[in-house]
Structures are given as structure tokens and as C-alpha cells.
Design an enzyme around this catalytic site. Structure first.
Site, PDB file in Angstrom:
ATOM      1  N   GLN A  30      -8.005  -5.259   9.392  1.00 22.19           N
ATOM      2  CA  GLN A  30      -6.905  -4.887  10.291  1.00 22.19           C
ATOM      3  C   GLN A  30      -7.523  -3.803  11.119  1.00 22.19           C
ATOM      4  O   GLN A  30      -6.596  -3.301  11.740  1.00 22.19           O
ATOM      5  CB  GLN A  30      -5.788  -4.750   9.391  1.00 22.19           C
ATOM      6  N   LYS A  55       0.811  -1.210   0.093  1.00 19.13           N
ATOM      7  CA  LYS A  55       0.115  -0.055  -0.027  1.00 19.13           C
ATOM      8  C   LYS A  55       0.599   1.636  -0.071  1.00 19.13           C
ATOM      9  O   LYS A  55       0.354   2.234  -0.768  1.00 19.13           O
ATOM     10  CB  LYS A  55      -1.075   0.095   1.212  1.00 19.13           C
ATOM     11  N   THR A  56       1.942   1.251   0.753  1.00 21.65           N
ATOM     12  CA  THR A  56       2.910   2.445   1.013  1.00 21.65           C
ATOM     13  C   THR A  56       3.334   2.814  -0.587  1.00 21.65           C
ATOM     14  O   THR A  56       3.298   3.962  -1.039  1.00 21.65           O
ATOM     15  CB  THR A  56       3.947   2.224   1.890  1.00 21.65           C
ATOM     16  N   ARG A  99       1.326 -11.900   9.977  1.00 24.17           N
ATOM     17  CA  ARG A  99       2.691 -11.303  10.062  1.00 24.17           C
ATOM     18  C   ARG A  99       3.830 -12.175   9.692  1.00 24.17           C
ATOM     19  O   ARG A  99       4.913 -11.891   9.497  1.00 24.17           O
ATOM     20  CB  ARG A  99       3.050 -11.076  11.751  1.00 24.17           C
ATOM     21  N   ASP A 158      -3.970   7.688   5.104  1.00 26.34           N
ATOM     22  CA  ASP A 158      -3.739   6.046   5.279  1.00 26.34           C
ATOM     23  C   ASP A 158      -4.250   5.539   6.541  1.00 26.34           C
ATOM     24  O   ASP A 158      -4.804   6.270   7.330  1.00 26.34           O
ATOM     25  CB  ASP A 158      -2.276   6.324   5.453  1.00 26.34           C
ATOM     26  N   GLU A 159      -4.344   4.187   6.450  1.00 27.86           N
ATOM     27  CA  GLU A 159      -4.963   3.512   7.487  1.00 27.86           C
ATOM     28  C   GLU A 159      -6.376   4.116   8.158  1.00 27.86           C
ATOM     29  O   GLU A 159      -6.539   4.330   9.298  1.00 27.86           O
ATOM     30  CB  GLU A 159      -4.104   3.656   8.847  1.00 27.86           C
TER      31      GLU A 159
END
Length: 733
Positions: A249, A32-33, A600, A218-219
Site C-alpha cells: 500500500q 492493524k489499529t 476498498r 504506524d504506516e
């Protein structure tokens, strides 16, 4: 446009869609970044957008810094665009227009320490009992009000004649008035006042709407209602808003995050385009499929499924040990076995649900001499509350331990500040006495305030009484007595905060440590116990080069990744936590946390549980986690997962084999442990008369032969014992 060739089809589609509302559903590990930074570069380089017209907001300074660096690599340094956290962006705006809200532009921003001091002063002015109402209690309530945009007056109307609400309201009013008088804002005010500014002055709102024609968030799943309002007000003119996030998330609802913001984006912004980033660059397909088989059970989510071009990889290993110690030794053994010359210890992570779980892993890794570090918290024995209680125990063992006394003399608060302590230490040095001896001097203590004098006398009596009884008591009884009679447990309970609750969990878990040692040696003395703990706690596991196994909670692990991941404690009541069974929303948030934990892992994942678990000093049989039962069994190897037949829903079934009327709640033990601790200590204050039959955990049953109001003499099978009333753990039979 060569720089876009690094992106996959969906990433490129998102990066090149610049006009109109855009929702990028970016799954874990989907890049995403990279997509966001390339989108900004594309707008500047190909579409001719002035950087001045771009606003990108995120949640942490680290994330904002990383995004800025990546954008500068693509478009060059010195661009006049805002890539900031929400708080930083609001602060910039308020610095320029604060006078509209009645503040000077040089207003101060109060940090949590400043806020705490302010609340203490207000409590003093209003004659509020600081023991009953801690600063953290008021600050939590005020923050919650600000987030929900509830004024002191509205709060009072909502809660009516509730006594506590009236007190909160008084403090809240005074707090707000003092902030304004001091030309200061707290962190919540930065967000709230930015929105108030836009609502109050349309010209200012239009100025920033015209400037920020392109907005990126973002987020987005972690935004609360104020952040949502701030972004929506800015975006309404041009509708060029791009939000990036993953509803799967959203694990911070307990901190105010509102998952509806991302789930209802398409309702808020008509004709919104949705791009799903479902290709994962982190994990093997077995790990991704396992994560999906769990999260797919959530109803409140967008339909999507992560996939990868990577190989299937190893199956997920499941291990069910006999106890939590067995579980910890298995994990330590697996790390020992898997660690090779081309693998670092830092490739391994143990992700648990609660901080209290770390203790058994720290001990197991220490025994194998495996270096570890605890992230998002201190090592178990380094935590403040554990060190404090160990100092109480050290002082009972050795009254001359000045270091231990200096640590706990004002824990909980007894009116002994730093300057007073310095004077006492100087006097002890001049007299060549211990600090405790000085505290026993009536003339010295008499010079204190009446409140401080009474508190110190009570502390001295507590230590002396338990010092006299320590050879007659089990360590677990002595610990319970110190915890309650010192006022330490009550002081934490009065704070009524998540942090205080976590500290209480750790204090109750320390009872498990004590019980473990008492099981190994029923006659272990306090001195022997303290020596063993000291030796264990002194093991240095913090490698300078960070080459150490990582221990952390799943909440802290969000945004990180590791080749090898262990997720212990997969049991109903622990994960999902017992509170989650009270609501479907609670269970769905826990399931999202499980999804975060699983994703993770890059190469291998281990899930573990224990047949019996001792938490907070109480041992229970456990049932395997609902999340284990939801996993696709074809992806797992190892111990079989036990499943009961699902009951008829009409019978009130909430989970497999458990009716809602008899919900299986192991580890509702924190509450149980606290009650038992207090009850046990309360029993020590029972009145006795000659002839009473009593029992003692160490000496067994006996009969009272004498009682003088302060001590009681009991005839046991092994002889006569003189015990201190109120401290000795005796009870009537």
C-alpha cells in the site's frame, strides 16, 4: 487478559511481543489499529511499562486521535504517553530545546500561506520575474531539498551553472535566512530540525532515548528519509521498535515516501521479528484473490497473501463500453439497479485514477437523479479553474456580467488587488454602468500603474474581440483562444507543480465537454452552451445526510472501505498512467494503487473500461489495462479481456504485445492537447493578403478579398464575412 481474546492468533502474537524490533506486516483490512492499541494496553497493564516511556507516531491527526481514544478505552484516561503525528512530536521536542539550534522557544510555525507570502516578498527583493517563477515552483524545490537534506550551498554545487538552479539557490538562501531572522520554521523544518538537534546535542538525544524505550510507528511504508532517521536515532539504544505497515500500500512515493524503509527493516534492526497479519475482515475471498493476482506481479514486495473466513462472494464484474459516456451510464445504471430499501447510496463508491475522470460520472448520475458527492476534490464544474474559464466565456457572451468579471479580472495576476476592484465597483455603481464599461474608460484606467493599465487594456481587447467573433466561431476555438490569450494556461504551466498539472488536466478535459456538445449540435451557440452547463452545474447533489454515491481518486480512498466499488478507466495509459511505462518502479507503484483500489471493496467490485476515450479533447482507441490482463480470469464475469500473445523479450517487449520502441501511450494526450491548443491559437495570428485561400471551421473554405491589418474579409460559399485578425480561427489552405 480478556481484552486480548478479541484478537486472532497473529494479532495476539504481535500484541504480546514487546521486547526487541518488530515488523507487523498488516495487509488491507487486517485490523492493524486494533493490534497496535492492544499492544500498548498489554505493555501498560501486563508488563508494567510506564506510559511515559511509550512513543507512538502516525501521519494524520485523525489516526492519532482514533488510536488515543482506543487506548484510553483499554487502560483508562489521563495516561502520560505520546500518541502523535510526526510533526507534532518533533514540534514538542523543539519547543523545549530550540535555543540549541539558535531559535527562541516561542518560534513561529509558518503554514503554506505564510510560506507563499515570504517567497513573494523574496522574489520582489531579488527582482525575480513573478510570471516566470511562481512561489509554488520555489516552495516545491525547497521542500524537496529539505527532505533530502540538501543545503542551498550543496544544491548550488550539484547543479553547477544551471541558470534556474542558481535562481532557486538565491531564493532558498534568502528564504532560510529570513526564517531564522523571523524565529520561524516551516513544516519541513520541524522534522529536519528535530534530527539536527539530536545530531548536534548528544545529551538531548540521550534524554529522549532514555524516555522513549518503546517506539511504535504506524504506516511505516509512507515514511521518508528524515522520518526514518528520526525514528532510528531514538530506537538505537533499546531496539524496542515496532513498525506497522504494508509495502503493498505504498502509493505516495511521489510525495517522498521511501518503500525501502519497510522492505529493509530487518537489515536495519538485526534479529527483528516479523508478524504477518494476513486475515482480512473486510472483503470476500474473490475480491482478495483478485487483488493478490495483480500485486503478486510486483518484485519489490514482501511475500504475503490476504485471506478471509468470509464466503467467496460474487465474481468481479468487468464491463467494456464503447466510450467513456457508455461506461459512466453503465455504472449509473448498476447503482440504480442495486440500490434497494436496505442499501444507502453511500454504500457505493466510484474510484478513478485522475480527478478529470469525474465529469462523466457526475453527468450520468445527475441524469438518473442519483445523489453523489466528490471527496478529495470539488465537483468537476465547481473547480476553480473550470469556473474561471466559464466566467471568461460568460463575459464574452455578456460584457455586463459584473460577477464574472470580478472573478477573472486578476486571474491570472494583472496587478488588480481587492482594494482596486472595490474602487472600480463603487465607481460603476455611482455611474450606473457595468464594471466592464468602467474598464473601457481611458481616464479611469490611466490612473493605474503602467503594468496594470497595459494588462487591463489587453483583457478588455480580448473580451471585446471575442464578443465580436463569437457568432463566427465554434465554441471549442473560442475556448482555446481564451485559454491561451488570457495567459491563464501559461500561468499554470509556470507554477510547475502537481496541483497546477492537475488543474491543466481539468482545463483540457473541459474541451471534451465542449466537443460533446458540438457533436450533438454543430451549430450550438455560446449562449446555448453556457445555459446547458449552468443548468447541469446547478443540480444539487450534496445530500445533507451524506447519503450519496462517493466519487474520489484511489489515492484519496486509502484507509476507507465501501460495500460496492466501481473502478473505471482500466486502460493502459490511464491506469496504469502513461508515465508509469517509463520505469519498472513507476509501474509497481501504479500496481500498488490498483491493489489499494480493489481492497476498498467489501462485497462487490466492478472494473470498467472504454473502447474509445476522449481525454482533453482528443479521442483515442484504448487497450485494456495491463492490470486487467494480470487478473485471475476465473474470478471475473462479463466482457472478455482481450490479450495479445507476449512477444519475445529479446525484441524489447515491455508489456504484452508492445515493444518498448513503440510503447502504446494513449493519453499522452495532456501534452498533445496543450500543444494543439497553442498551435491553433498561434495560427490565428497568421498574416493574410488579398487572394489567399483560407479555411474556417464553421464556414468552410474561402478566399481573402480585403485586409486592413486588423480585420480580414473572406468570401465564403454562403457569403462575405468580416473577421478579426488574431482571433478568428482561419488558416491558409
Amino acid at each position: 487478559m480478556d481484552y486480548l481474546e478479541k484478537l486472532n492468533k497473529e494479532q495476539k502474537e504481535a500484541a504480546m511481543y514487546t521486547e526487541g524490533p518488530l515488523l507487523i506486516l498488516a495487509g488491507a483490512g487486517s485490523g492493524k489499529t486494533s493490534t497496535m492499541t492492544h499492544r500498548i494496553a498489554y505493555m501498560i497493564r501486563e508488563k508494567g511499562v510506564d506510559p511515559y516511556n511509550i512513543l507512538a507516531v502516525t501521519f494524520t491527526n485523525k489516526a492519532a486521535g482514533e488510536m488515543r481514544d482506543r487506548v484510553e478505552e483499554l487502560v483508562g484516561p489521563g495516561q502520560n504517553l505520546w500518541i502523535l503525528t510526526f510533526h507534532s512530536a518533533c514540534l514538542r521536542i523543539l519547543r523545549r530545546h530550540a535555543e540549541i539550534l539558535g531559535y527562541g522557544r516561542d518560534f513561529a510555525v509558518y503554514d503554506p500561506t505564510d510560506q507563499k507570502t515570504l517567497i513573494k516578498n523574496i522574489s520582489k527583493e531579488l527582482n525575480i520575474d513573478s510570471k516566470q517563477y511562481k512561489p509554488a515552483y520555489f516552495l516545491g524545490a525547497i521542500s524537496d531539498c529539505k527532505e533530502k537534506r540538501i543545503s542551498p550551498e550543496e544544491y548550488e554545487k550539484i547543479h553547477g551553472d544551471d541558470i534556474k538552479a542558481k535562481i532557486i539557490c538565491k531564493v532558498y538562501k534568502q528564504y532560510e535566512a529570513t526564517l531564522k531572522k523571523n524565529n520561524a520554521m516551516d513544516f519541513d523544518d520541524l522534522l529536519l530540525n528535530a534530527v539536527k538537534l539530536f545530531e548536534k546535542d548528544e545529551a538531548v538525544l540521550l534524554q529522549y532515548r532514555n524516555r522513549f524505550r518503546y517506539i511504535m510507528v504506524d504506516e511505516y511504508q509512507d515514511t521518508n528519509q528524515i522520518q526514518y532517521r528520526f525514528v532510528k536515532m531514538l530506537a538505537e539504544a533499546h531496539d524496542n521498535i515496532c513498525v506497522v505497515g504494508d509495502d503493498d500500500q505504498c502509493i505516495y512515493q511521489w510525495r517522498g515516501a521511501d518503500i525501502r524503509n519497510i522492505l529493509e527493516f530487518e537489515k536495519d534492526f538485526k534479529n527483528a521479528k516479523v508478524v504477518k497479519l494476513e486475515q482480512n475482515y473486510r472483503s470476500t475471498s474473490n475480491i482478495l484473490n483478485a487483488a493478490h493476482s495483480v500485486i503478486a506481479n510486483n518484485r519489490g514486495r514482501k511475500d504475503k497473501k490476504l485471506w478471509t473466513r468470509q464466503e467467496e462472494g460474487d465474481k468481479i464484474v468487468y464491463f467494456r463500453g464503447e466510450s467513456e459516456r457508455d461506461e459512466a451510464y453503465f455504472i449509473a445504471g448498476e447503482i440504480d439497479r442495486m440500490k434497494t430499501t436496505d442499501r444507502r447510496y453511500s454504500d457505493f463508491a466510484v474510484l478513478y485514477r485522475t480527478n478529470a475522470q469525474s465529469r462523466t460520472f457526475e453527468e450520468a448520475l445527475s441524469r438518473r437523479e442519483i445523489p453523489y458527492r466528490v471527496l478529495g476534490g470539488l465537483r468537476y464544474y465547481d473547480r476553480k479553474e473550470i469556473k474561471d474559464m466559464m466566467c471568461y466565456m460568460r463575459l464574452v457572451q455578456n460584457n455586463a456580467d459584473d460577477l464574472a468579471l470580478a472573478r477573472i479580472i486578476n486571474e491570472p495576476k494583472r496587478g488588480i488587488g481587492g482594494k482596486t476592484l472595490e474602487k472600480l465597483q463603487t465607481l460603476a455603481a455611482v455611474r450606473n454602468e457595468s464594471l466592464f464599461d468602467v474598464l473601457l474608460d481611458r481616464e479611469v484606467i490611466g490612473s493605474f500603474s503602467a503594468k496594470a493599465e497595459a494588462n487591463i487594456r489587453a483583457l478588455a481587447e480580448l473580451i471585446l474581440s471575442y464578443s465580436g467573433e463569437r457568432d463566427n466561431m465554434k465554441i471549442s476555438d473560442l475556448y482555446d483562444g481564451l485559454l491561451v490569450k488570457s495567459g491563464y494556461l501559461k500561468a499554470l504551466e509556470d507554477q510547475n507543480t502537481l496541483e497546477a498539472e492537475s488543474r491543466i488536466e481539468n482545463l483540457m478535459e473541459f474541451k471534451s465537454v465542449i466537443y460533446d456538445y458540438e457533436k450533438e449540435d454543430s451549430n450550438i451557440s455560446l449562449a446555448e452552451f453556457m445555459e446547458r452547463i449552468a443548468l447541469l452545474a446547478e443540480v444539487d447533489n450534496h445530500d445533507a445526510d451524506e447519503n450519496a454515491v462517493v466519487l474520489m481518486t484511489m489515492h484519496s480512498a486509502k484507509g476507507l472501505e465501501f460495500p460496492f466499488v466501481f473502478m473505471p478507466g482500466m486502460e493502459d495509459g490511464l491506469f496504469p498512467g502513461w508515465r508509469a511505462f517509463d520505469s519498472e518502479d513507476g509501474l509497481e507503484e501504479e500496481r500498488r494503487l490498483c491493489y489499494v483500489g480493489i481492497t476498498r471493496a467489501k462485497e462487490r467490485l466492478w472494473l470498467t473500461s472504454a473502447e474509445t476515450r476522449t481525454m482533453y479533447g482528443k479521442t483515442d482507441y484504448t487497450r485494456e489495462s495491463q492490470f486487467l490482463r494480470e487478473l485471475d480470469k476465473s474470478l471475473i464475469e462479463g466482457n472478455a479481456i482481450f490479450e495479445k500473445k507476449r512477444q519475445d523479450p529479446s525484441q524489447g517487449a515491455f508489456t504484452d504485445g508492445v515493444s518498448s520502441a513503440k510503447a502504446f501511450k494513449p493519453f499522452d494526450q495532456l501534452k498533445y492537447a496543450r500543444q494543439q491548443t497553442k498551435q491553433k491559437v498561434a495560427q490565428m495570428s497568421d498574416a493574410f493578403v488579398v487572394g489567399d485561400a483560407v479555411s474556417h471551421p464553421k464556414f468552410g473554405e474561402g478566399r481573402v478579398s480585403a485586409c486592413d491589418g486588423k480585420t480580414v474579409t473572406v468570401e465564403f460559399a454562403e457569403g462575405s464575412k468580416k473577421l478579426a485578425l488574431g482571433y478568428a480561427p482561419i488558416k491558409k489552405v
